[in-house]
Design an enzyme around this catalytic site. Structure first.
Site: not given
Length: 566
Positions: A359, A486, A488
């Site tokens: 990001c 993202h 994650e």
């Protein structure tokens, strides 16, 4: 439908989320389909506008819901896909009731906490619990509900009342209450004390809820006499959690529920981690057989101003950075530490150190490239310099500058690969496209993309319009990738994000092996495959780490560290 409620007592932060997730894992391992709900008693309608210092980092779901990080635990532990409705807040409940009142749904009645708020809570739970979250049809078997906060909090009272009514509403055999409590050890006497838990259970009973199971946290495993005492005075069974839960829920004689949960996969993963010698990228490092070592560097300490103001911190930060085998710059908001992050990306680029930017970490890599390679010294993001003459990162046209809540580009969005020979596509199993979760207001300026590409920066992933940049790579670099999304948010213990796997692989000398089509390393995210010719791979990319789960990294910091080889 069966329900398991997890509450907390004595103090906050005891690990109700991990407890709820673990219960879900055990029940799933017993053959049951599990869903989860997190109740947060705060007045915010969601977690999107809350500071990570105040409440922890926000977790983003596929539907764009900005929710409590515990839902990230649920998704990762159970490998499920939740929605924004799986996170209940006081704000959502009151907003729903007020909207109904304005529409006249209550036919002129006086709206009160009881029964209208408590009924809305119960109806919400019952409705959401029926939604499948595992990709299969039909409702789940069990819903695990976590009530945030601590028993006795004023904010929790409407939920406690509603859940007390709900336990009666669903009836015996359909509701199990697990209470998480603290068993402190007093240094003076050196023994585990049960009184706080006893008082907590007494208070819970006084509110109309009686625990069926206690999950006690202590600095050391509970002594046998302590467990016996808690069992006797709190009227709960001792040990064998899955058997106790199945018994309370009348499931111990159901044919499809095995006597012992099938936890071989989790046991093998834990055993593998315990044996690693060479320290969220944790699950990716376990998959690659490396122990991930993380060093946190406050990015502001890398800046030139720190050399004068805090010289020791400046020296330490640069020593850590230069000793890293890989660098990761995560997302963030605001301008604190941004120049230090730019310097970190520059160092990785110039010294061929594996780099992963997420990001904001991607955006600052673009800024560095514009300044250093394209010779645009004033290049910047309009987030940090609205008047920059070289706006290489700009505010997205559809964004709002007047309202903060749910106004970002949120949730699952599709990224198409525009370079099939790039490392990103290979890490994603030669996919034609991927779906990843986003949370951002700013993007790479599409008008400057031709200039960047001419100078050597590759935009290998773009959205469906081709104007929104999603993935960058430096073809001349060992491993240098930036992603606007993202990774994650969708990374799982059993299915690590391909970008994290690639980062660990590049940092530990395993990238070439990982990128081989015949690699025996499990493909973590099966996606639609690219059907064109296999193109020889290039060298490139990554390395980095995170001391805490990646989504808990906060503004002004980037993670970096060393991978110790076995």
């Amino acid at each position: 439908m069966k329900y398991v409620l997890v509450t907390g007592g004595v103090v906050s932060g005891l690990g109700k989320g991990v407890t709820a997730s673990s219960i879900g894992v055990v029940l799933k391992a017993c053959g049951l389909r599990v869903t989860t709900i997190k109740i947060d008693p705060y007045l915010n309608t969601d977690a999107g506008t809350m500071s990570p210092f105040e409440h922890g980092e926000v977790f983003v779901l596929d539907d764009g819901g900005e929710v409590d990080l515990d839902l990230g635990n649920y998704e990762r532990f159970l490998d499920i896909k939740l929605t924004r409705d799986n996170n209940i807040t006081t704000g959502k409940i009151y907003q729903s009731v007020i909207n109904k009142e304005r529409r006249g749904d209550y036919l002129g009645k006086t709206i009160q906490v009881v029964p209208h708020i408590t009924d809305e809570i119960q109806d919400w739970i019952e409705r959401v619990a029926m939604n499948p979250v595992d990709g299969k049809e039909g409702p789940p078997d069990v819903c695990v509900i976590e009530l945030g906060g601590t028993i006795g909090d004023i904010e929790s009272m409407p939920f406690i009342e509603a859940l007390g009514q709900f336990s009666y509403r669903v009836g015996p055999g359909n509701f199990c209450l697990v209470h998480v409590s603290l068993v402190p050890v007093l240094n003076v006497v050196g023994e585990q004390k049960t009184k706080p838990t006893q008082h907590s259970v007494r208070g819970l009973r006084g509110l109309g809820l009686a625990p069926d199971i206690l999950a006690c946290r202590s600095t050391e495993p509970l002594e046998e006499n302590v467990k016996a005492k808690l069992s006797q005075f709190c009227h709960v069974p001792d040990q064998r959690a899955h058997e106790a839960i199945l018994k309370v829920l009348d499931l111990q004689f159901v044919d499809k529920v095995p006597r012992e949960p099938k936890l071989a996969e989790w046991t093998e993963r834990a055993s593998k981690f315990d044996k690693l010698k060479s320290t969220a990228l944790l699950h990716a490092s376990v998959a690659m057989g490396r122990k991930l070592v993380v060093e946190w560097v406050p990015s502001c300490d890398l800046e030139d101003s720190a050399a004068k103001e805090t010289p020791e911190a400046h020296k330490k930060a640069w020593k850590l950075l230069k000793g890293a085998e890989g660098i990761l710059v995560p997302g963030g908001f605001g301008d604190r530490g941004v120049q230090g992050k730019i310097l970190a990306a520059k160092y990785a680029r110039e010294n061929n150190v594996p780099y992963l930017g997420i990001c904001l970490g991607m955006q600052i890599a673009v800024i560095d490239f514009a300044r250093s390679i394209m010779k645009l010294p004033g290049a910047n993001s309009t987030e940090f310099d609205p008047d920059t003459m070289s706006p290489c990162v700009i505010f997205m046209p559809e964004g709002s500058k007047t309202h903060m809540g749910a106004t970002m580009r949120l949730g699952s969005r599709r990224t198409y690969f525009h370079a099939t020979a790039c490392k990103s596509a290979k890490l994603y199993d030669n996919a034609r496209f991927i779906d990843e979760r986003h949370r951002h207001r700013y993007e790479v300026n599409p008008e400057m993309v031709p200039e960047f590409e001419k100078a050597g920066l590759s935009f290998v992933g773009k959205d469906e319009s081709g104007r929104r940049m999603e993935i960058i790579e430096l073809p001349s670099h060992k491993f240098f990738i930036g992603a606007q999304f993202h990774p994650e948010f969708k990374s799982r213990p059993g299915k690590p994000s391909p970008l994290f796997l690639g980062l660990i692989a590049a940092a530990s000398g395993q990238l070439e092996t990982l990128l081989q089509p015949s690699s025996n390393i499990v493909n973590p995210n099966p996606v639609p495959r690219y059907t064109g010719p296999i193109v020889p791979k290039k060298t490139m990319y990554q390395k980095g780490h995170a001391k805490k789960p990646l989504d808990s990294l906060v503004n002004g910091y980037f993670a970096n560290g060393n991978v110790i080889h076995t």
